[in-house]
Scaffold this motif. Sequence first.
Motif, PDB file in Angstrom:
ATOM      1  N   ALA A   1     -11.879  -6.176 -48.430  1.00 12.88           N
ATOM      2  CA  ALA A   1     -11.738  -5.050 -49.360  1.00 12.88           C
ATOM      3  C   ALA A   1     -12.913  -4.997 -50.339  1.00 12.88           C
ATOM      4  O   ALA A   1     -13.407  -3.911 -50.667  1.00 12.88           O
ATOM      5  CB  ALA A   1     -10.416  -5.156 -50.112  1.00 12.88           C
ATOM      6  N   SER A   2     -13.369  -6.163 -50.772  1.00 10.88           N
ATOM      7  CA  SER A   2     -14.500  -6.174 -51.716  1.00 10.88           C
ATOM      8  C   SER A   2     -15.777  -5.712 -51.028  1.00 10.88           C
ATOM      9  O   SER A   2     -16.602  -5.010 -51.621  1.00 10.88           O
ATOM     10  CB  SER A   2     -14.678  -7.564 -52.327  1.00 10.88           C
ATOM     11  N   GLU A   3     -15.953  -6.086 -49.773  1.00 13.98           N
ATOM     12  CA  GLU A   3     -17.135  -5.622 -49.033  1.00 13.98           C
ATOM     13  C   GLU A   3     -17.079  -4.112 -48.793  1.00 13.98           C
ATOM     14  O   GLU A   3     -18.094  -3.417 -48.870  1.00 13.98           O
ATOM     15  CB  GLU A   3     -17.249  -6.357 -47.698  1.00 13.98           C
ATOM     16  N   LEU A   4     -15.884  -3.615 -48.491  1.00 11.69           N
ATOM     17  CA  LEU A   4     -15.735  -2.176 -48.280  1.00 11.69           C
ATOM     18  C   LEU A   4     -16.048  -1.407 -49.559  1.00 11.69           C
ATOM     19  O   LEU A   4     -16.725  -0.382 -49.539  1.00 11.69           O
ATOM     20  CB  LEU A   4     -14.302  -1.870 -47.805  1.00 11.69           C
ATOM     21  N   ASP A   5     -15.550  -1.935 -50.665  1.00 11.01           N
ATOM     22  CA  ASP A   5     -15.809  -1.278 -51.950  1.00 11.01           C
ATOM     23  C   ASP A   5     -17.303  -1.307 -52.274  1.00 11.01           C
ATOM     24  O   ASP A   5     -17.869  -0.311 -52.746  1.00 11.01           O
ATOM     25  CB  ASP A   5     -15.004  -1.986 -53.046  1.00 11.01           C
TER      26      ASP A   5
END
Lengths: 116, 295
Positions: B41-45
């Motif tokens: 999720a952090s990479e997607l954000d």
Amino acid sequence: MNHAQANRDAAFDRLDRVNRRMAVGSVLGAGVLMVLVATDAHVAHHISTLTATPAAQTSSSSSDETSAATGSDDGSATSSESSPSTASPAASSAPAPAPASSAAAPAPAPVVSGGS
Amino acid sequence: MSASAPTISAPARVEWTAIGTTAVLVVCDPAVLEPARVLLASELDRIDRAASSYRADSELTALNARAGATVSVSAALAEAIATACQAAAISGGLVDPTLSADPGWRGITLTDWSVRLPSGMRLDLGASAKALCADRAARRIAAATGVGVLVSLGGDIAVAGPAPAGGWLIHVTDDHRAGPEAPGQRVTICEGGLATSSTTVRPGPDGHGHHIIDPRRGTPADVHWRTVSVTAATCVDANTAATAAIVLGPDAPAWLAAQGLSARLVHADGSVATVGGWPEGDPMPAWKPEAESLS
């Protein structure tokens, strides 16, 4: 604290450490790439080229598609810019092998790869 | 107290909608699913804030609006632009983030942490940024957890860490939103990436044709192949090659073979060609959820 919770906590700890290392690594990596790209298109063959990896091992087809091997080589527009470092993978139509070891996790459900 | 037999963990999977597509995360040990999900999720954000063409507040939107000026950019956007330029260089311009051959990606100036686009140029980093995100997330999750992981973003797949027994089972088909029963083929990979490009999923900018642009003329590529799947050392490389193959049309098999890549190409009429040792589509029993019976 149960075993699963302990595993999760340990994973989060490792995650924090790796995140810090990766933050530095990605900056350095992007910097190197930018230097290469900025010099010109002539650097293309100095940049890492498309690299093959041992690939598809097993297969099944449930469609009405038909298969045919293809491999003619007429030379391509980009062949001078690319020289893959790895040989193409061996084909196999054998069924998926049984788990190699009792410690290995069983195969998960298939994940779909298609256009998006 | 008696000793118990070692537990064989069933892979755990979670799926959600992100960056306008489907994110799928599979890990070999359910105990790390949550931290892995947080990292993905952090990479997607990260990539969405930096490189989205659809967000008014993304760095890329701001960069496109300032074409002609030199603009400082974050490491995330610099990496995404560098990756897109690398893809363009490797593919001989068949995949170009400017969607144009003149001046094309060569018109982009990257200097340290700043970027300058020629006046009037706009970048679209969609395809390569998504693949880059999959590669980064898979590597980071595997490094952090020591567990085998598969990340799929809109059907572009990266794997890292120890693969499950028999490898990661992947069903290649026209549309990543289809189920595993859709016409196609099942293959396994143990490392690297697998990506599929298709002309059947999304219409072109004017609502007609398809969305894969031939940069040499700035219009949708001719539909010789409707779908191409490629395996490579990374998801970025696989994505680049799959899209380049669609653009190349009849010359794609020779080009893919010259790259040493393994690929499956579905002709517009549905016939299938394979390159570089991609397995033939011999019949195999339908997949059964063995994991459930072992858990």
